[in-house]
Design an enzyme around this catalytic site. Structure first.
Site, PDB file in Angstrom:
ATOM      1  NE  ARG A 230      41.137  39.509  31.447  1.00  0.00           N
ATOM      2  CZ  ARG A 230      42.027  38.712  32.050  1.00  0.00           C
ATOM      3  NH1 ARG A 230      41.816  38.260  33.274  1.00  0.00           N
ATOM      4  NH2 ARG A 230      43.149  38.376  31.459  1.00  0.00           N
ATOM      5  CD  GLU A 259      42.385  43.870  37.070  1.00  0.00           C
ATOM      6  OE1 GLU A 259      43.554  43.554  36.806  1.00  0.00           O
ATOM      7  OE2 GLU A 259      41.451  43.054  37.094  1.00  0.00           O
ATOM      8  CG  HIS A 279      44.351  40.207  37.850  1.00  0.00           C
ATOM      9  ND1 HIS A 279      43.931  40.907  36.766  1.00  0.00           N
ATOM     10  CD2 HIS A 279      44.464  38.919  37.414  1.00  0.00           C
ATOM     11  CE1 HIS A 279      43.793  40.112  35.719  1.00  0.00           C
ATOM     12  NE2 HIS A 279      44.128  38.881  36.099  1.00  0.00           N
TER      13      HIS A 279
HETATM   14  N1  LIG Z   1      42.297  35.883  37.383  1.00  0.00           N
HETATM   15  C1  LIG Z   1      43.312  35.519  36.639  1.00  0.00           C
HETATM   16  O1  LIG Z   1      44.456  35.793  36.958  1.00  0.00           O
HETATM   17  C2  LIG Z   1      43.074  34.743  35.412  1.00  0.00           C
HETATM   18  C3  LIG Z   1      41.940  34.947  34.674  1.00  0.00           C
HETATM   19  N2  LIG Z   1      41.742  34.245  33.513  1.00  0.00           N
HETATM   20  C4  LIG Z   1      40.502  34.484  32.790  1.00  0.00           C
HETATM   21  O2  LIG Z   1      39.618  33.392  32.996  1.00  0.00           O
HETATM   22  C5  LIG Z   1      38.686  33.312  31.928  1.00  0.00           C
HETATM   23  C6  LIG Z   1      38.522  31.873  31.462  1.00  0.00           C
HETATM   24  O3  LIG Z   1      39.750  31.377  30.967  1.00  0.00           O
HETATM   25  P1  LIG Z   1      39.855  29.924  30.272  1.00  0.00           P
HETATM   26  O4  LIG Z   1      39.015  28.967  31.006  1.00  0.00           O
HETATM   27  O5  LIG Z   1      41.286  29.654  30.094  1.00  0.00           O
HETATM   28  O6  LIG Z   1      39.196  30.259  28.872  1.00  0.00           O
HETATM   29  P2  LIG Z   1      38.457  29.234  27.880  1.00  0.00           P
HETATM   30  O7  LIG Z   1      38.452  29.909  26.562  1.00  0.00           O
HETATM   31  O8  LIG Z   1      39.030  27.884  27.991  1.00  0.00           O
HETATM   32  O9  LIG Z   1      36.968  29.204  28.447  1.00  0.00           O
HETATM   33  C7  LIG Z   1      36.070  30.278  28.370  1.00  0.00           C
HETATM   34  C8  LIG Z   1      34.677  29.687  28.238  1.00  0.00           C
HETATM   35  O10 LIG Z   1      33.735  30.755  28.304  1.00  0.00           O
HETATM   36  C9  LIG Z   1      32.695  30.429  27.408  1.00  0.00           C
HETATM   37  N3  LIG Z   1      31.926  31.612  27.075  1.00  0.00           N
HETATM   38  C10 LIG Z   1      32.182  32.549  26.134  1.00  0.00           C
HETATM   39  N4  LIG Z   1      31.196  33.468  26.127  1.00  0.00           N
HETATM   40  C11 LIG Z   1      30.311  33.101  27.080  1.00  0.00           C
HETATM   41  C12 LIG Z   1      29.083  33.649  27.542  1.00  0.00           C
HETATM   42  N5  LIG Z   1      28.567  34.767  27.030  1.00  0.00           N
HETATM   43  N6  LIG Z   1      28.435  33.008  28.546  1.00  0.00           N
HETATM   44  C13 LIG Z   1      28.950  31.879  29.078  1.00  0.00           C
HETATM   45  N7  LIG Z   1      30.096  31.290  28.665  1.00  0.00           N
HETATM   46  C14 LIG Z   1      30.772  31.909  27.682  1.00  0.00           C
HETATM   47  C15 LIG Z   1      33.407  29.805  26.221  1.00  0.00           C
HETATM   48  O11 LIG Z   1      32.520  29.006  25.455  1.00  0.00           O
HETATM   49  C16 LIG Z   1      34.460  28.966  26.910  1.00  0.00           C
HETATM   50  O12 LIG Z   1      34.011  27.632  27.121  1.00  0.00           O
HETATM   51  C17 LIG Z   1      39.216  34.260  30.854  1.00  0.00           C
HETATM   52  O13 LIG Z   1      38.495  35.473  30.956  1.00  0.00           O
HETATM   53  C18 LIG Z   1      40.650  34.514  31.279  1.00  0.00           C
HETATM   54  O14 LIG Z   1      41.138  35.737  30.827  1.00  0.00           O
HETATM   55  C19 LIG Z   1      42.614  33.287  33.105  1.00  0.00           C
HETATM   56  C20 LIG Z   1      43.756  33.043  33.807  1.00  0.00           C
HETATM   57  C21 LIG Z   1      44.094  33.773  35.002  1.00  0.00           C
HETATM   58  O1  LIG Z   2      49.456  37.866  34.269  1.00  0.00           O
HETATM   59  C1  LIG Z   2      48.632  37.775  35.182  1.00  0.00           C
HETATM   60  O2  LIG Z   2      48.931  37.686  36.380  1.00  0.00           O
HETATM   61  C2  LIG Z   2      47.159  37.778  34.820  1.00  0.00           C
HETATM   62  C3  LIG Z   2      46.720  36.471  34.291  1.00  0.00           C
HETATM   63  C4  LIG Z   2      45.425  36.565  33.595  1.00  0.00           C
HETATM   64  O3  LIG Z   2      44.547  37.254  33.966  1.00  0.00           O
HETATM   65  C5  LIG Z   2      45.267  35.788  32.353  1.00  0.00           C
HETATM   66  O4  LIG Z   2      46.135  34.960  32.056  1.00  0.00           O
HETATM   67  O5  LIG Z   2      44.253  35.990  31.668  1.00  0.00           O
END
Ligand SMILES: NC(=O)C1=CN([C@@H]2O[C@H](COP(=O)(O)OP(=O)(O)OC[C@H]3O[C@@H](n4cnc5c(N)ncnc54)[C@H](O)[C@@H]3O)[C@@H](O)[C@H]2O)C=CC1
Ligand SMILES: O=C(O)CCC(=O)C(=O)O
Length: 528
Positions: A230, A259, A279
């Protein structure tokens, strides 16, 4: 007509699912004002990251029941307001995990081999093989910040590529990390030791600008930073300065504090060692189909009155639990409705007592269901599983949970709800029988065995001859048909309760007549 508004580009597979149960309107690129003006006509809203679902938008959604986020992050939805308004928020926690992890890997490899820069130079007529000498990932140290779904997939792949993986995640145990062949580290240590750092944590008030000038200053001058999580977790000005001054070896970003990335962002002035993508983490055909189907199925189910499997704002209430505990949740809600109508007045405390086998079920969903029942009398349709706890808290109702595994009253255990308030308190117990039938088994201190029915009349009276006959006559005179009747008492000629299942509701004037019958101390019409 049930209507769903889709305000971001969503894969057709999801639209087809929604169309099974609703009229689907696709309107991409709406302003907040447009959305506010339209949302009142819709039962559901489906979005990706492009739509900002603000408090005002949610409040304008008079009939809005569900917001579906086709992706993981719900930071573009005002979830607290949705909860307050009883609007369910669902997401797709796993549909784009692989896509986002692979984007991070693509950026790491691009950084180490200068792929975008070498491509641009070659396309411009160059053939520069010296300038773009890179590094191998093999045997380098990878620091993963956030070892959740995406972080652990990156860790797994990088382990297989021969990297040494360390991680910082305060919510992951050392055992779990060890299973993934990852060594846990402090955040500072990770920034000092890693050759590559990849961020996979959510943006929260705690993680905003977590990667600041000080932390960047701890990185090796050759180390590279990747953010596919993020925007706002990295201080973008500090990063731009660190790249320009050669404090770090490079960075690749997919997400930004604002964004689309502002034209005057300091990042745009960095000439080298920086790769930016707009993104794209979730933008694979596979992920877009996964998240669209996952979220559309949940919207369809909720519109059909079924549970959602990935509700963000009903803690502890997954579809699997809803299905397994369906009769138990129904019982909790029914007892809640019953006890609140017995109690009347201002409720100060609700005790939810899980007895015998009931104590082995997760208590949180049962408490939520009980609260929903209790608050339905006051709030009607406005109360649901999403906002029940919040509404109870807002009304100052203290909730006590008691588990008594030693109780042996019924094979499947029982559930007892007790209220305390300004008009005293009442208590009801119920059980789920083997065939899923619900039974009310006690009312206050009196044992009964009653199937709940839509309209009931409960009295507390003196156990003496003639009362039952008189009550029957009065109801008959007012054309109220009795379907069944039961008396519960503890001692002969003491106090007793009478539970009547009736076909019609009791009009207020009739209640006055019932109260006037000699020996009747309380009479409560109940609608379940
Ligand atoms: N670039 C994109 O298009 C996408 C971005 N994302 C983002 O990726 C990130 C991770 O997603 P997931 O792995 O599915 O989530 P998840 O919930 O499975 O993992 C997040 C991890 O971060 C940890 N965490 C929370 N606070 C923390 C801190 N202060 N320091 C270190 N670790 C901490 C949690 O304990 C958890 O293990 C989210 O922010 C999500 O929105 C997800 C999908 C697509
Ligand atoms: O919809 C998208 O392309 C963004 C995905 C994303 O950032 C998320 O799933 O957290």
């Amino acid at each position: 007509m049930t209507k769903v508004l889709v305000s971001d580009p969503i894969d057709q597979a999801g639209i087809d699912i929604l169309a099974q149960v609703a009229q689907v309107d696709q309107r991409v690129g709406l302003s907040e004002d447009d959305l506010k003006a339209m949302i009142g006509d819709y039962d559901a809203l489906m979005i990706r990251s492009g739509t900002q679902v603000t408090a005002d938008v949610i409040k304008a959604g008079g009939r809005l029941r569900i917001i579906g986020r086709a992706g993981v992050g719900v930071d573009n939805v005002d979830v607290p307001t949705a909860t307050q308004q009883g609007v369910l928020v669902v997401n797709s926690p796993e549909g784009n995990t692989i896509a986002a992890a692979e984007q991070a890997l693509a950026l790491m490899l691009s950084l180490s081999r200068h792929v975008p820069q070498a491509h641009a130079s070659t396309m411009a007529g160059g053939w520069d093989r010296k300038k773009y000498v890179g590094n191998e990932l093999y045997k380098k140290v990878l620091g993963v910040v956030g070892l959740g779904k995406i972080g652990s997939h990156v860790a797994r792949v990088c382990n297989a590529m021969g990297m040494e993986v360390i991680a910082y995640d305060p919510f992951i145990s050392a055992d779990r990390a060890q299973q993934m062949q990852v060594r846990l580290s402090s955040l500072e240590n990770l920034f000092e030791q890693a050759d590559y750092i990849t961020l996979h944590l959510p943006r929260t008030p705690d993680t905003e600008n977590l990667v600041n000038e000080e932390l960047l200053g701890k990185m090796k001058s050759t180390a590279r930073l990747v953010n596919c999580a993020r925007g706002g977790i990295i201080d973008e000005s500090a990063l731009a300065d660190a790249l320009k001054a050669g404090v770090i070896g490079g960075a690749a970003l997919d997400v930004y504090a604002q964004e689309p990335l502002a034209t005057d962002s300091p990042l745009r002035s960095v000439q080298e060692r920086l790769i930016l993508t707009p993104h794209l983490g979730a933008s694979t055909t596979e992920a877009q189909e996964n998240v669209a189907v996952d979220v559309a199925e949940q919207i369809r189910d909720v519109l059909l009155g079924l549970p959602a499997r990935s509700a963000v704002n009903i803690p502890g209430l997954s579809a699997e639990i809803m299905e397994r505990l369906k009769p138990h949740l129904q019982l909790a809600e029914t007892l809640g409705l019953l006890v609140s109508q017995l109690s009347g007045g201002q409720l100060q405390e609700l005790e939810v007592r899980l007895q015998g086998e009931f104590a082995q079920h997760p208590s949180q969903p049962l408490v939520i269901a009980a609260l929903k029942g209790v608050l339905t009398s006051a709030l009607g349709d406005r109360i649901n599983y999403v906002n029940a706890s919040l509404e109870a808290k807002g009304r100052g109702i203290r909730v006590l949970e008691v588990k008594d595994e030693t109780s042996k009253d019924f094979a499947g255990g029982s559930l007892q709800l007790t209220t305390r308030g300004d008009q005293g308190g009442h208590s009801v117990t119920g059980a789920v029988f083997a065939n899923g039938d619900l039974r009310i088994t006690t009312i206050d201190e009196f044992p009964v065995n009653v199937s709940p029915s839509r309209h009931m009349l409960l009295t507390r009276h003196r156990d003496m001859p003639g009362i039952i006959g008189q009550l029957g006559s009065v109801l008959g005179e007012h054309n109220v048909n009795i379907a069944s009747m039961q008396v519960g008492r503890r001692i002969v000629r003491g106090d007793a309760v009478m539970v009547l299942s009736i076909d019609d509701p009791i009009p207020p004037s009739l209640l006055v007549t019932i109260h006037a019958i000699n020996g009747i101390k309380e009479a409560h019409p109940v609608t379940l």
